[in-house]
Every structure is written in structure tokens, then in C-alpha cells.
Motif scaffolding. Structure first.
Motif, PDB file in Angstrom:
ATOM      1  N   ALA A 127      -6.519  -8.488  -9.379  1.00  0.00           N
ATOM      2  CA  ALA A 127      -6.133  -9.376  -8.137  1.00  0.00           C
ATOM      3  C   ALA A 127      -5.114  -8.821  -7.499  1.00  0.00           C
ATOM      4  O   ALA A 127      -5.177  -8.689  -6.134  1.00  0.00           O
ATOM      5  CB  ALA A 127      -5.900 -10.710  -8.631  1.00  0.00           C
ATOM      6  N   MET A 128      -3.831  -8.361  -8.024  1.00  0.00           N
ATOM      7  CA  MET A 128      -2.851  -8.129  -7.326  1.00  0.00           C
ATOM      8  C   MET A 128      -3.042  -6.459  -6.523  1.00  0.00           C
ATOM      9  O   MET A 128      -2.800  -6.348  -5.743  1.00  0.00           O
ATOM     10  CB  MET A 128      -1.594  -7.829  -8.072  1.00  0.00           C
ATOM     11  CG  MET A 128      -1.075  -9.281  -8.536  1.00  0.00           C
ATOM     12  SD  MET A 128       0.651  -9.300  -9.275  1.00  0.00           S
ATOM     13  CE  MET A 128       0.461  -8.666 -10.859  1.00  0.00           C
ATOM     14  N   ALA A 129      -3.722  -5.720  -7.547  1.00  0.00           N
ATOM     15  CA  ALA A 129      -3.944  -4.479  -7.125  1.00  0.00           C
ATOM     16  C   ALA A 129      -4.625  -4.261  -5.773  1.00  0.00           C
ATOM     17  O   ALA A 129      -4.556  -3.588  -4.755  1.00  0.00           O
ATOM     18  CB  ALA A 129      -4.640  -3.575  -8.397  1.00  0.00           C
ATOM     19  N   ARG A 130      -5.667  -5.289  -5.691  1.00  0.00           N
ATOM     20  CA  ARG A 130      -6.186  -5.454  -4.517  1.00  0.00           C
ATOM     21  C   ARG A 130      -5.598  -5.715  -3.353  1.00  0.00           C
ATOM     22  O   ARG A 130      -5.989  -5.434  -2.116  1.00  0.00           O
ATOM     23  CB  ARG A 130      -7.602  -6.457  -4.826  1.00  0.00           C
ATOM     24  CG  ARG A 130      -8.755  -6.116  -5.684  1.00  0.00           C
ATOM     25  CD  ARG A 130      -9.568  -7.262  -5.912  1.00  0.00           C
ATOM     26  NE  ARG A 130     -10.626  -6.677  -6.807  1.00  0.00           N
ATOM     27  CZ  ARG A 130     -11.800  -7.434  -7.160  1.00  0.00           C
ATOM     28  NH1 ARG A 130     -11.527  -8.804  -7.295  1.00  0.00           N
ATOM     29  NH2 ARG A 130     -12.674  -7.140  -7.923  1.00  0.00           N
ATOM     30  N   ALA A 131      -4.635  -6.386  -3.455  1.00  0.00           N
ATOM     31  CA  ALA A 131      -3.712  -6.501  -2.159  1.00  0.00           C
ATOM     32  C   ALA A 131      -2.674  -5.231  -1.856  1.00  0.00           C
ATOM     33  O   ALA A 131      -2.038  -5.469  -0.808  1.00  0.00           O
ATOM     34  CB  ALA A 131      -2.839  -7.795  -2.222  1.00  0.00           C
ATOM     35  N   LEU A 132      -2.807  -4.188  -2.513  1.00  0.00           N
ATOM     36  CA  LEU A 132      -1.910  -3.134  -2.242  1.00  0.00           C
ATOM     37  C   LEU A 132      -2.560  -2.082  -1.251  1.00  0.00           C
ATOM     38  O   LEU A 132      -3.728  -2.106  -1.173  1.00  0.00           O
ATOM     39  CB  LEU A 132      -1.650  -2.444  -3.565  1.00  0.00           C
ATOM     40  CG  LEU A 132      -0.809  -3.395  -4.630  1.00  0.00           C
ATOM     41  CD1 LEU A 132      -0.276  -2.690  -5.977  1.00  0.00           C
ATOM     42  CD2 LEU A 132       0.325  -4.336  -4.078  1.00  0.00           C
ATOM     43  N   PRO A 133      -1.539  -1.298  -0.661  1.00  0.00           N
ATOM     44  CA  PRO A 133      -2.092  -0.153   0.132  1.00  0.00           C
ATOM     45  C   PRO A 133      -2.848   0.938  -0.844  1.00  0.00           C
ATOM     46  O   PRO A 133      -2.583   0.789  -2.220  1.00  0.00           O
ATOM     47  CB  PRO A 133      -0.812   0.183   0.755  1.00  0.00           C
ATOM     48  CG  PRO A 133       0.439  -0.223   0.015  1.00  0.00           C
ATOM     49  CD  PRO A 133      -0.005  -1.471  -0.741  1.00  0.00           C
ATOM     50  N   PRO A 134      -3.543   1.856  -0.414  1.00  0.00           N
ATOM     51  CA  PRO A 134      -4.016   2.952  -1.171  1.00  0.00           C
ATOM     52  C   PRO A 134      -3.196   3.579  -2.046  1.00  0.00           C
ATOM     53  O   PRO A 134      -3.375   3.868  -3.167  1.00  0.00           O
ATOM     54  CB  PRO A 134      -4.635   3.929  -0.248  1.00  0.00           C
ATOM     55  CG  PRO A 134      -4.928   3.142   0.919  1.00  0.00           C
ATOM     56  CD  PRO A 134      -3.719   2.057   1.255  1.00  0.00           C
ATOM     57  N   ASN A 135      -1.842   3.734  -1.766  1.00  0.00           N
ATOM     58  CA  ASN A 135      -0.977   4.320  -2.683  1.00  0.00           C
ATOM     59  C   ASN A 135      -0.128   3.235  -3.742  1.00  0.00           C
ATOM     60  O   ASN A 135       0.687   3.724  -4.137  1.00  0.00           O
ATOM     61  CB  ASN A 135       0.120   5.132  -2.084  1.00  0.00           C
ATOM     62  CG  ASN A 135       0.998   4.495  -1.046  1.00  0.00           C
ATOM     63  OD1 ASN A 135       0.689   3.284  -0.653  1.00  0.00           O
ATOM     64  ND2 ASN A 135       1.983   5.259  -0.650  1.00  0.00           N
ATOM     65  N   GLY A 136      -0.769   2.195  -3.573  1.00  0.00           N
ATOM     66  CA  GLY A 136       0.007   0.927  -4.646  1.00  0.00           C
ATOM     67  C   GLY A 136      -0.277   1.176  -6.008  1.00  0.00           C
ATOM     68  O   GLY A 136      -1.228   1.576  -6.201  1.00  0.00           O
TER      69      GLY A 136
END
Ligand code: DHB
Ligand code: MG
Length: 216
Positions: free
Chosen positions: A77-86
Motif C-alpha cells: 500500500a505504501m509503495a503505491r504512494a511513492l514516486p517511481p524511484n521510491g
């Protein structure tokens, strides 16, 4: 109702949940598979996932540390809210949970954005340098929450985000006779968190109570 606040009842909660982005089929399937694999059903709620995603986006978070992977639900869930390099670096002590999480992360839409770090958080966290992570989510053994907070305050950058799960102690916060040490540990942790001069924080009454703090 007091002048300032409407007390959130079960009815209010149902109402807001019905107006929050529901979880997708993938995360629903993950929960079914995790339960079948004997992993305890203690993942965050879809409402909490939405709250955390909004906060991560608002803070422009790229680097997240999660303490307690469990099945990987919150990491995904959190990774989905990050930019491509997150990146979400998620720490898990159980080899079986880490195996499950890695399997599901690999087939998720954010496979390249999550790294599962196996081991005890008390041993992994000290290896991180100071003042660089954009956000931490603490959701692991309650006995060590104070230690995790101390490490998080060290690792997170100024204006970074510290989120902590289970401020309401599994719904048993006010059950004084509860023999579970985790309940008392949460109570003590809540007081510790509230008294942190380095943090501006509040318990958001979503899920089982989600602490949201920003490092000053
Ligand atoms: C428990 C732990 C959690 O992190 C949670 O969200 C719910 C329950 C538990 O240990 O029972
Ligand atoms: Mg939790």
C-alpha cells in the motif's frame, strides 16, 4: 458531542469507510492467502492505507522504513504512494512471514519498490545513518516500540513522517484489567509519543488508532 468534536461512533466509521477508496482485488487476495498460510489477520485497514498513502504523497516521500512486514499488505500500500524511484525498506523477524511477503511483493505492481530486510529491527535499525529517511511506519512487537521510536527519530529527516500503528491497543486501550502486556506497553508508548519535543503528532482514529507525527 462536545462543542469542538463529534465523537466518532461505529456509524460514523462505517460512513467514512464507505467513502474511502476500497482495496483492490490483489490486496484482498493477499489477505485470503495470508490467512490460509496461518499469518495472523492483523493487517491495516483500507481506510488506514488510504490515510497513509495521502500522507506519504503530501510529504513527497521517497524513502520509507517499515518495522514489521507481516504479509506485506502495508508495504505494498505504501509503495503505491511513492514516486517511481521510491523504496519501502521493510523489516521482518519471521522468516515465514518474510517469505510470504516477498512472494506477494514479487507479483504485485510495486515489485521493484520494496525491499524485505530479514532480522530483528533492533539489529537492523542501528545500521541506518542519521536524518535521511522520509518516513517510518512502526507496526511490530509492542514491547520495543520505545526503542523503535528512538531509532526512527534518529533516522528520519526533518519534516519527515513517523506513523505508528495500534495506538488504541487492539481496541482494549481502556480495559484496565487486560492481562496482555502489549496493552500496557501501548499505553506507556502513547504517553512517550505525546511527550516527544521533537515531534508534532496526533492519534488519528482510523484503524486501531494511527499515530501520525512530523519531525520538527
Ligand atoms: C496485533 C498487532 C498489530 O500490529 C495489530 O495491528 C493488531 C493486533 C497483535 O499483536 O495482536
Ligand atoms: Mg498493527
Amino acid at each position: 458531542m462536545s462543542a469542538e468534536s463529534t465523537v466518532v461512533t461505529a456509524r460514523h466509521f462505517k460512513y467514512l469507510a464507505a467513502r474511502t477508496t476500497p482495496e483492490d482485488d490483489f490486496l484482498r487476495d493477499l489477505k485470503v492467502a495470508a490467512a490460509a498460510a496461518g499469518i495472523p489477520a492483523i493487517w491495516i485497514s483500507p481506510e488506514q492505507a488510504s490515510l497513509m498513502q495521502i500522507l506519504l504523497k503530501l510529504c513527497g516521500v521517497r524513502e520509507v522504513i517499515e518495522i514489521g512486514t507481516l504479509a506485506g499488505y502495508s508495504a505494498i500500500a505504501m509503495a503505491r504512494a511513492l514516486p517511481p524511484n521510491g523504496v519501502v525498506r521493510t523489516i521482518e523477524i519471521s522468516g515465514a512471514y518474510a517469505d510470504f511477503a516477498e512472494e506477494w511483493i514479487a507479483k504485485s505492481d510495486v515489485a521493484g519498490k520494496i525491499e524485505v530486510l530479514r532480522g530483528q529491527a533492533q539489529q537492523v535499525l542501528p545500521k541506518f545513518t542519521n536524518d535521511w529517511a522520509d518516513a517510518v511506519f512502526i507496526d511490530a512487537d509492542k514491547a520495543n516500540y520505545a526503542l523503535y521510536l528512538q531509532q526512527s527519530l534518529r533516522i528520519v529527516r526533518r519534516r519527515g513522517l513517523i506513523m505508528v500503528d495500534n495506538a488504541f491497543a487492539f481496541g482494549r486501550l481502556f480495559d484496565e484489567a487486560d492481562p496482555d502486556p502489549a496493552v500496557a506497553q501501548i499505553r506507556a508508548f502513547n504517553d512517550l509519543m505525546a511527550g516527544q519535543p521533537e515531534l508534532k503528532s496526533i492519534i488519528v482514529p482510523i484503524g486501531d488508532g494511527c499515530w501520525v507525527g512530523v519531525k520538527m
